[in-house]
Design a protein around this motif. Structure first.
Motif, PDB file in Angstrom:
ATOM      1  N   ILE A  91       0.222  -0.976   0.401  1.00  0.00           N
ATOM      2  CA  ILE A  91      -0.104  -0.356  -0.220  1.00  0.00           C
ATOM      3  C   ILE A  91       1.299   1.282  -0.042  1.00  0.00           C
ATOM      4  CG2 ILE A  91      -2.656   1.493   1.340  1.00  0.00           C
ATOM      5  CD1 ILE A  91      -3.104  -1.201   0.310  1.00  0.00           C
ATOM      6  N   VAL A  92       0.771   2.267  -0.629  1.00  0.00           N
ATOM      7  CA  VAL A  92       1.546   3.313  -1.070  1.00  0.00           C
ATOM      8  C   VAL A  92       0.847   4.262  -1.076  1.00  0.00           C
ATOM      9  CG1 VAL A  92       2.891   4.988  -2.542  1.00  0.00           C
ATOM     10  CG2 VAL A  92       2.537   2.124  -2.834  1.00  0.00           C
ATOM     11  N   GLY A  93       1.550   5.518  -0.067  1.00  0.00           N
ATOM     12  CA  GLY A  93      -0.138   6.753   0.495  1.00  0.00           C
ATOM     13  C   GLY A  93       1.585   7.791   0.676  1.00  0.00           C
ATOM     14  N   MET A  94       0.471   8.379   0.600  1.00  0.00           N
ATOM     15  CA  MET A  94       1.465  10.182   0.397  1.00  0.00           C
ATOM     16  C   MET A  94       0.828  11.113   1.310  1.00  0.00           C
ATOM     17  SD  MET A  94       1.873  12.440  -2.411  1.00  0.00           S
ATOM     18  CE  MET A  94       2.383  14.617  -2.058  1.00  0.00           C
ATOM     19  N   VAL A  95       1.760  11.129   2.671  1.00  0.00           N
ATOM     20  CA  VAL A  95       1.881  12.484   3.977  1.00  0.00           C
ATOM     21  C   VAL A  95       1.931  13.752   2.890  1.00  0.00           C
ATOM     22  CG1 VAL A  95       2.120  12.786   6.323  1.00  0.00           C
ATOM     23  CG2 VAL A  95       1.662  10.748   5.468  1.00  0.00           C
ATOM     24  N   ILE A  96       0.425  14.745   3.169  1.00  0.00           N
ATOM     25  CA  ILE A  96       1.222  15.971   3.489  1.00  0.00           C
ATOM     26  C   ILE A  96       1.507  17.066   4.336  1.00  0.00           C
ATOM     27  CG2 ILE A  96       0.931  17.850   1.521  1.00  0.00           C
ATOM     28  CD1 ILE A  96      -0.546  15.973  -0.305  1.00  0.00           C
ATOM     29  N   SER A  97       2.473  17.887   4.714  1.00  0.00           N
ATOM     30  CA  SER A  97       2.100  18.186   5.988  1.00  0.00           C
ATOM     31  C   SER A  97       2.777  20.141   5.246  1.00  0.00           C
ATOM     32  CB  SER A  97       2.718  17.931   6.411  1.00  0.00           C
ATOM     33  OG  SER A  97       3.439  18.838   8.361  1.00  0.00           O
ATOM     34  N   GLY A  98       1.559  20.602   5.423  1.00  0.00           N
ATOM     35  CA  GLY A  98       2.509  22.120   4.905  1.00  0.00           C
ATOM     36  C   GLY A  98       2.960  21.926   3.586  1.00  0.00           C
ATOM     37  N   PRO A  99       3.997  22.452   3.317  1.00  0.00           N
ATOM     38  CA  PRO A  99       4.682  22.607   2.321  1.00  0.00           C
ATOM     39  C   PRO A  99       5.765  21.149   1.245  1.00  0.00           C
ATOM     40  CG  PRO A  99       6.335  23.567   4.100  1.00  0.00           C
ATOM     41  CD  PRO A  99       4.938  23.633   4.231  1.00  0.00           C
ATOM     42  N   LYS A 100       5.993  20.148   2.397  1.00  0.00           N
ATOM     43  CA  LYS A 100       6.871  18.823   2.342  1.00  0.00           C
ATOM     44  C   LYS A 100       5.789  17.496   2.411  1.00  0.00           C
ATOM     45  CE  LYS A 100       7.386  19.398   6.906  1.00  0.00           C
ATOM     46  NZ  LYS A 100       8.546  19.585   8.182  1.00  0.00           N
ATOM     47  N   ALA A 101       6.665  16.351   1.558  1.00  0.00           N
ATOM     48  CA  ALA A 101       5.823  15.435   1.185  1.00  0.00           C
ATOM     49  C   ALA A 101       6.373  14.473   1.011  1.00  0.00           C
ATOM     50  CB  ALA A 101       5.662  15.325   0.127  1.00  0.00           C
ATOM     51  N   THR A 102       5.857  13.459   1.936  1.00  0.00           N
ATOM     52  CA  THR A 102       6.649  11.975   2.117  1.00  0.00           C
ATOM     53  C   THR A 102       5.662  10.832   2.282  1.00  0.00           C
ATOM     54  OG1 THR A 102       7.697  12.944   3.993  1.00  0.00           O
ATOM     55  CG2 THR A 102       7.291  10.262   3.856  1.00  0.00           C
ATOM     56  N   PHE A 103       5.913  10.015   0.993  1.00  0.00           N
ATOM     57  CA  PHE A 103       5.589   8.387   0.621  1.00  0.00           C
ATOM     58  C   PHE A 103       6.567   7.739   1.557  1.00  0.00           C
ATOM     59  CE2 PHE A 103       6.152  11.007  -3.268  1.00  0.00           C
ATOM     60  CZ  PHE A 103       4.394  10.974  -4.205  1.00  0.00           C
ATOM     61  N   LEU A 104       4.642   7.408   1.966  1.00  0.00           N
ATOM     62  CA  LEU A 104       4.624   5.825   2.663  1.00  0.00           C
ATOM     63  C   LEU A 104       4.479   4.540   1.966  1.00  0.00           C
ATOM     64  CD1 LEU A 104       2.864   7.432   5.314  1.00  0.00           C
ATOM     65  CD2 LEU A 104       5.190   6.774   5.410  1.00  0.00           C
ATOM     66  N   GLU A 105       4.870   3.373   2.330  1.00  0.00           N
ATOM     67  CA  GLU A 105       4.981   1.776   2.002  1.00  0.00           C
ATOM     68  C   GLU A 105       4.564   1.181   2.995  1.00  0.00           C
ATOM     69  OE1 GLU A 105       7.328  -1.432   0.094  1.00  0.00           O
ATOM     70  OE2 GLU A 105       7.075   0.408  -1.781  1.00  0.00           O
ATOM     71  N   LEU A 106       3.470   0.592   2.925  1.00  0.00           N
ATOM     72  CA  LEU A 106       3.072  -0.100   3.638  1.00  0.00           C
ATOM     73  C   LEU A 106       2.947  -2.119   3.230  1.00  0.00           C
ATOM     74  CD1 LEU A 106       2.505  -1.297   7.073  1.00  0.00           C
ATOM     75  CD2 LEU A 106       0.066  -0.802   5.881  1.00  0.00           C
ATOM     76  N   SER A 107       3.373  -2.682   3.614  1.00  0.00           N
ATOM     77  CA  SER A 107       3.746  -3.993   3.082  1.00  0.00           C
ATOM     78  C   SER A 107       3.416  -4.824   4.483  1.00  0.00           C
ATOM     79  CB  SER A 107       5.758  -4.406   2.368  1.00  0.00           C
ATOM     80  OG  SER A 107       6.181  -4.170   2.685  1.00  0.00           O
ATOM     81  N   ASN A 108       4.023  -6.414   3.821  1.00  0.00           N
ATOM     82  CA  ASN A 108       3.720  -7.379   4.983  1.00  0.00           C
ATOM     83  C   ASN A 108       4.500  -8.913   4.157  1.00  0.00           C
ATOM     84  OD1 ASN A 108       1.468  -9.991   5.991  1.00  0.00           O
ATOM     85  ND2 ASN A 108       2.194  -8.569   7.422  1.00  0.00           N
ATOM     86  N   LEU A 109       5.587  -8.540   4.330  1.00  0.00           N
ATOM     87  CA  LEU A 109       6.297  -9.226   3.498  1.00  0.00           C
ATOM     88  C   LEU A 109       6.129 -10.923   4.128  1.00  0.00           C
ATOM     89  CD1 LEU A 109       9.246  -6.429   1.824  1.00  0.00           C
ATOM     90  CD2 LEU A 109       6.810  -7.860   0.577  1.00  0.00           C
ATOM     91  N   ARG A 110       6.617 -11.173   5.039  1.00  0.00           N
ATOM     92  CA  ARG A 110       6.960 -12.763   5.862  1.00  0.00           C
ATOM     93  C   ARG A 110       5.545 -12.659   6.541  1.00  0.00           C
ATOM     94  NH1 ARG A 110      11.482 -13.852   3.759  1.00  0.00           N
ATOM     95  NH2 ARG A 110      12.843 -12.081   3.993  1.00  0.00           N
ATOM     96  N   GLY A 111       4.451 -12.186   6.182  1.00  0.00           N
ATOM     97  CA  GLY A 111       3.008 -12.941   6.821  1.00  0.00           C
ATOM     98  C   GLY A 111       2.529 -12.005   7.811  1.00  0.00           C
ATOM     99  N   TYR A 112       3.937 -11.785   9.044  1.00  0.00           N
ATOM    100  CA  TYR A 112       2.773 -11.328  10.223  1.00  0.00           C
ATOM    101  C   TYR A 112       3.132 -10.060  10.469  1.00  0.00           C
ATOM    102  CZ  TYR A 112       2.094 -11.665  15.466  1.00  0.00           C
ATOM    103  OH  TYR A 112       0.984 -11.040  16.203  1.00  0.00           O
ATOM    104  N   VAL A 113       4.496  -9.377  10.848  1.00  0.00           N
ATOM    105  CA  VAL A 113       4.601  -8.236  10.801  1.00  0.00           C
ATOM    106  C   VAL A 113       4.804  -7.602  10.022  1.00  0.00           C
ATOM    107  CG1 VAL A 113       6.692  -6.546  11.349  1.00  0.00           C
ATOM    108  CG2 VAL A 113       6.666  -8.960  12.831  1.00  0.00           C
ATOM    109  N   CYS A 114       3.972  -6.104  10.175  1.00  0.00           N
ATOM    110  CA  CYS A 114       3.831  -4.838   8.748  1.00  0.00           C
ATOM    111  C   CYS A 114       5.089  -4.520   8.803  1.00  0.00           C
ATOM    112  CB  CYS A 114       2.769  -4.492   8.528  1.00  0.00           C
ATOM    113  SG  CYS A 114       1.513  -5.697   8.124  1.00  0.00           S
TER     114      CYS A 114
END
Length: 102
Positions: free
Chosen positions: A21-44
């Motif tokens: 899951i790819v998301g983007m956090v926009i805070s004022g003039p800044k942006a950060t892209f986030l990626e959430l994955s569950n590769l091993r099955g339990y820990v994200c």
């Protein structure tokens, strides 16, 4: 993002380890892209890009927009591939290994 990943894994548990899951956090003039994955099955895993800044003046437009557009260009094919995969797989409502609180 966590709820979206949880619902997609519940809908299609066969692609749990490939789901991102790819998301983007926009805070004022800044942006950060986030990626959430569950590769091993339990820990994200949450991965972040470095902070990218939006242009404030016309002088810095190309300098600041190119990194933002580059990141979008990288993320778009991955998101479209996952969407196509989710839409083509028949939903399986079986037990899944992703816990609701992680």
């Amino acid at each position: 993002m966590k709820c979206l990943l949880f619902n997609l894994v519940k809908h299609c548990p066969t692609i749990q380890h490939r789901m991102k899951i790819v998301g983007m956090v926009i805070s004022g003039p800044k942006a950060t892209f986030l990626e959430l994955s569950n590769l091993r099955g339990y820990v994200c895993v949450v991965r972040r890009t470095h902070v990218l800044y939006f242009p404030v003046h016309s002088k810095e437009f190309t300098k600041r927009m190119i990194p933002l557009l580059r990141q979008l260009y990288i993320n778009r094919p991955e998101m479209e591939a996952r969407l196509d995969e989710v839409l083509t797989i028949e939903p399986v409502y079986a037990e899944y290994s992703l816990p609701p609180c992680f």
